[in-house]
Design an enzyme around this catalytic site. Sequence first.
Site, mmCIF file in Angstrom:
data_model
loop_
_atom_site.group_PDB
_atom_site.id
_atom_site.type_symbol
_atom_site.label_atom_id
_atom_site.label_comp_id
_atom_site.label_asym_id
_atom_site.label_seq_id
_atom_site.Cartn_x
_atom_site.Cartn_y
_atom_site.Cartn_z
ATOM 1 N N SER A 273 47.265 39.269 51.265
ATOM 2 C CA SER A 273 47.503 40.630 51.764
ATOM 3 C C SER A 273 47.028 40.801 53.203
ATOM 4 O O SER A 273 46.895 41.930 53.679
ATOM 5 C CB SER A 273 46.736 41.615 50.877
ATOM 6 N N THR B 125 35.800 44.575 47.709
ATOM 7 C CA THR B 125 36.459 44.035 46.512
ATOM 8 C C THR B 125 35.991 42.616 46.187
ATOM 9 O O THR B 125 36.353 42.075 45.161
ATOM 10 C CB THR B 125 37.991 43.983 46.687
ATOM 11 N N TYR C 136 46.329 32.067 38.889
ATOM 12 C CA TYR C 136 47.120 33.313 38.868
ATOM 13 C C TYR C 136 48.183 33.189 37.782
ATOM 14 O O TYR C 136 48.835 32.142 37.681
ATOM 15 C CB TYR C 136 47.914 33.444 40.178
HETATM 16 C C1 LIG Z 1 50.582 41.232 47.798
HETATM 17 C C2 LIG Z 1 49.095 41.209 47.606
HETATM 18 C C3 LIG Z 1 48.404 40.039 47.851
HETATM 19 C C4 LIG Z 1 47.017 39.993 47.658
HETATM 20 N N1 LIG Z 1 46.345 38.827 47.898
HETATM 21 C C5 LIG Z 1 45.005 38.770 47.760
HETATM 22 C C6 LIG Z 1 44.291 37.561 48.019
HETATM 23 O O1 LIG Z 1 44.865 36.529 48.392
HETATM 24 N N2 LIG Z 1 42.942 37.581 47.882
HETATM 25 C C7 LIG Z 1 42.265 38.698 47.500
HETATM 26 O O2 LIG Z 1 41.050 38.658 47.413
HETATM 27 N N3 LIG Z 1 42.928 39.844 47.221
HETATM 28 C C8 LIG Z 1 44.264 39.917 47.346
HETATM 29 N N4 LIG Z 1 44.935 41.090 47.078
HETATM 30 C C9 LIG Z 1 44.185 42.292 46.692
HETATM 31 C C10 LIG Z 1 43.739 43.145 47.898
HETATM 32 O O3 LIG Z 1 44.494 42.850 49.042
HETATM 33 C C11 LIG Z 1 42.263 42.927 48.154
HETATM 34 O O4 LIG Z 1 41.543 43.449 47.065
HETATM 35 C C12 LIG Z 1 41.737 43.541 49.456
HETATM 36 O O5 LIG Z 1 40.446 43.068 49.673
HETATM 37 C C13 LIG Z 1 41.740 45.063 49.477
HETATM 38 O O6 LIG Z 1 41.466 45.472 50.804
HETATM 39 P P1 LIG Z 1 41.980 46.861 51.379
HETATM 40 O O7 LIG Z 1 41.508 46.958 52.774
HETATM 41 O O8 LIG Z 1 43.423 47.023 51.166
HETATM 42 O O9 LIG Z 1 41.163 47.865 50.472
HETATM 43 P P2 LIG Z 1 41.649 49.164 49.684
HETATM 44 O O10 LIG Z 1 42.697 48.827 48.718
HETATM 45 O O11 LIG Z 1 41.936 50.261 50.631
HETATM 46 O O12 LIG Z 1 40.309 49.531 48.893
HETATM 47 C C14 LIG Z 1 39.809 48.707 47.895
HETATM 48 C C15 LIG Z 1 38.440 49.229 47.459
HETATM 49 O O13 LIG Z 1 37.519 49.056 48.523
HETATM 50 C C16 LIG Z 1 36.951 50.308 48.917
HETATM 51 N N5 LIG Z 1 36.800 50.264 50.378
HETATM 52 C C17 LIG Z 1 37.755 50.005 51.295
HETATM 53 N N6 LIG Z 1 37.220 50.032 52.536
HETATM 54 C C18 LIG Z 1 35.900 50.328 52.386
HETATM 55 C C19 LIG Z 1 34.810 50.503 53.290
HETATM 56 N N7 LIG Z 1 34.954 50.391 54.612
HETATM 57 N N8 LIG Z 1 33.595 50.811 52.774
HETATM 58 C C20 LIG Z 1 33.417 50.912 51.435
HETATM 59 N N9 LIG Z 1 34.406 50.767 50.550
HETATM 60 C C21 LIG Z 1 35.634 50.461 51.013
HETATM 61 C C22 LIG Z 1 37.922 51.351 48.415
HETATM 62 O O14 LIG Z 1 37.293 52.585 48.172
HETATM 63 C C23 LIG Z 1 38.434 50.706 47.143
HETATM 64 O O15 LIG Z 1 37.528 50.950 46.105
HETATM 65 C C24 LIG Z 1 46.323 41.157 47.234
HETATM 66 C C25 LIG Z 1 47.029 42.341 46.998
HETATM 67 C C26 LIG Z 1 48.405 42.368 47.171
HETATM 68 C C27 LIG Z 1 49.142 43.648 46.908
#
Ligand SMILES: Cc1cc2nc3c(=O)[nH]c(=O)nc-3n(C[C@H](O)[C@H](O)[C@H](O)COP(=O)(O)OP(=O)(O)OC[C@H]3O[C@@H](n4cnc5c(N)ncnc54)[C@H](O)[C@@H]3O)c2cc1C
Length: 631
Positions: free
Chosen positions: A269, A281, A542
Site C-alpha cells: 500500500s 498498525t 497470505y
Molecule cells: C492494497 C493494500 C495493500 C496492503 N499491503 C500491506 C503490506 O504490504 N504490509 C502491511 O503491513 N500492510 C499492508 N496493507 C494494510 C495497510 O496499508 C497498513 O495497515 C498501513 O500501515 C495503514 O497505514 P495508513 O496510513 O493507511 O493508516 P490508516 O488506515 O489511516 O490508519 C490505520 C490505523 O492507524 C491509526 N493511525 C494512523 N495514523 C496515525 C498517527 N499518526 N498516530 C496514531 N495513530 C494513527 C488509525 O487511527 C488507525 O487505527 C495493505 C492494504 C491494502 C488495501
Amino acid sequence: MEMRLLGLLVVLLVAVVIWLTVQRSQRRRGGPVQRPVNGRVVPPPPEEIPIEDSESFDVWGFRDTQFSVNSGGEVVVEGDRYPLSGKPIPSLFPWFQKQIEVPLDVSDRRPANYGADIPPSRAAESQLAELGALLAEDRCSVDEEERLRHGHGHTQEEMYAIKFGALPRVPDVVVWPIDEEEVIALIDHAKTSDFVLIPYGGGTNVTDALRCPPDEKRIIVSVDMRRMNRILWIDEQNRMACIQAGAIGRQIIDQLADYGFTMGHEPDSVEFSTLGGWISTHASGMKKNRYGNIEDIILDVRVVSPNGVLERSGVAPREAVGVDPRRWMLGSEGGFGIITQAIVRLFPLPEVQEYGSVLFPTFEQGVGFMYDLAQTDGVPASVRLVDNQQFQFGAALKPAPSGWGRFLGKVQKAFVTKGLGFDVNKMVACTLVFEGGREEVRRQEETVYRIASKHGGYKAGPENGRRGYQLTFSIAYIRDFVMNHWVLAESFETSMAWDRILPLCEKVKARVRKEHEARGLPGKPFISCRVTQLYPTGVCVYFYMAFYYKGVERPEHVFAEMERAARSEILAAGGSLSHHHGIGKHRQQFLPEIMSPAILDWHQKTKDSIDPQNVFGGSNQGLGSSPDAKP
Ligand SMILES: Cc1cc2nc3c(=O)[nH]c(=O)nc-3n(C[C@H](O)[C@H](O)[C@H](O)COP(=O)(O)OP(=O)(O)OC[C@H]3O[C@@H](n4cnc5c(N)ncnc54)[C@H](O)[C@@H]3O)c2cc1C
C-alpha cells in the site's frame, strides 16, 4: 570553424537539457535539494499532490486507474501508470469462470450507489466554531464525501457498504492539523469538550480500524495527518531521518532518494499509506528481508497523548533504559494518542536492483526451497512464492502476447511442461528482488539458484520476476472491479512456524470450500495462498478468497463469516492472528483466544490511565469503549 560551432552548439544543448532536468526535478520535489547544516540536511516540503495523482474515494487507488471492460468485451486496466495499464487482458474472465464454475458475463455489471445515505454531521455550529478557532477554516470540513472517506479503510465489508449499502456512522468533522501545536490543541480541546478523535493516515488499513463505533454519541473528529508530511531532517553521516507521521510512502521514497537513501519500508500500500499508519498498525514491507519490519526501522517515536507529549532527550542506536512506553505505539491503532513524527533508520540506495524468478514443480518443493534459503545469509530483499492457483491467476492476467512474444511464450511453456515435465495444474512460481552491492547481489543470486535447483526449480528469468513483483500494485485494483461483477474477493494474512505451513494451508483451503458448500453458495470458491515474508523460524502467508455472490443474501456478511471460519482454522493449526495487518475491530473477537486475561487487563488499564475520557474512542482491539458506546 563550422565544426567548432557545431561542438559549441552541442555543449550548449546538453547544458540546457541538464538545467531543465534539474529544474523539473526540483519542481517535482518542491524545492532545491539542500546541503547539510550542522551535519543535518533539511529537505524542502514535498510538493502538493498534483490533481492527476489524486486518489479515488469510492474504490482503491489513483483516480486515473481502474479495471474496466472495453467495447470489445475485454478487460483492460485504464490509464498508463502500471506495466499492465492500457492492455487488454483477454484470459482473465474466461480463466476465472472456470475456477469458480459460474458463467460470468462481462456486461452484467452491478451499478453502485456510492455516496447514498451518508449520515449527516452531528456537529453543531458552535462546535465547528470551536474547532475552527484551533485550525484555519480550510482545514476543518463537514463535506459529506470527505467524512465518508475518513470513516473507513479497505476491508471487503467496508468497501461493499460504501458501494451497495451504507456506513451507519462516519466522522462528523474532518480536520487537517499542520503542526504538533495544533495536535496538542485538538487533544486538549477534546478532553474538555467531549469530542472523540480518530487519527487518520492514508485510510488503507484492512482491519476496520477507522470504522466509527455506531452508537458513539459524542462528536467524532477524524484527524487527517497528511499535511504533517515533511522530512524534518536527514542525518547523512549517522544514517537517520526525522519524518512527520503524515508523510505518504511514495513521497518518502522520492524525497529520500534525492539524498541517496531509502528507509526500505515498502508495503503493497506504499503509494497511499503513511508513516504514522505503519507504526500504529505494526506494518511489514515487501523488502523486510533486507531492511526489516517497521519496528526494526523506527528508532524513536514522538507522540501526543491525552496525558502529555511522549518524547525523549536523544536518540541512540540501542538503549536499555527500562520500559519505554513509546514502543507501545507499535500496534496501538489510534487508541493511545497521535504519533506526530518518528526517527527512522536510513540505508544507502542499493547499488544494484535485480529481479529473478524460479518455477517449481509443486508448492511443497517451493516451500522446501524457501526453508533452505531462510537458513542462509543470502536471502534477497524480497522472495515470494505463489501456489498453483495464483500462478495460474498471474498467467491469466497477462496481456495478449503478439508476434515473437506469443511464439516465445509457447516455446517456454512447451519446454517447462514437456521438457521438464512440470504439471500446469501443480507448478508454482517464486519471484525475487535482489538489492545491495554488486558483489553481494551476485552472491545472493548464486545461493538462490543453487538451492532452487536442489529443489527441482527452473530459473524463469528476470522479466517474469519483475512482472510478478510489480503486478502487486495493479492487483489491488481488482477487488473493486470484480465486486461490481458479482464477485467478492479479499486477502487475509497470518504467520507460522515452518513445520505448520503445508498442513495449515491445506486445512484453511479445505475449510473455505466446506463453508462455501455448507451455505449452498453458487459454484466453487477461489482460495489460494502465497508465502511472502521469510524468517529463520517461519513465514508470513497470505490467503486470497473469492466467491460469486449473485442471488446471495447479505453477501458481505457471508464473506465475513467465512473469513472468520478460516481464521479459526488458522489459529487451530498454529497460525497467528495477524502478521502485519493488525487487529482493529475486524479481528478483536479472537484476542481472548490468543492472550491471557491478565494481558488484556494490562492493556485496558493502560488505556484507562492514559486516556480516562476515551478521547481516542476508535474502539480498536475492544479498548476503551465508553459505556454508552457499546451496542
Ligand atoms: C492494497 C493494500 C495493500 C496492503 N499491503 C500491506 C503490506 O504490504 N504490509 C502491511 O503491513 N500492510 C499492508 N496493507 C494494510 C495497510 O496499508 C497498513 O495497515 C498501513 O500501515 C495503514 O497505514 P495508513 O496510513 O493507511 O493508516 P490508516 O488506515 O489511516 O490508519 C490505520 C490505523 O492507524 C491509526 N493511525 C494512523 N495514523 C496515525 C498517527 N499518526 N498516530 C496514531 N495513530 C494513527 C488509525 O487511527 C488507525 O487505527 C495493505 C492494504 C491494502 C488495501
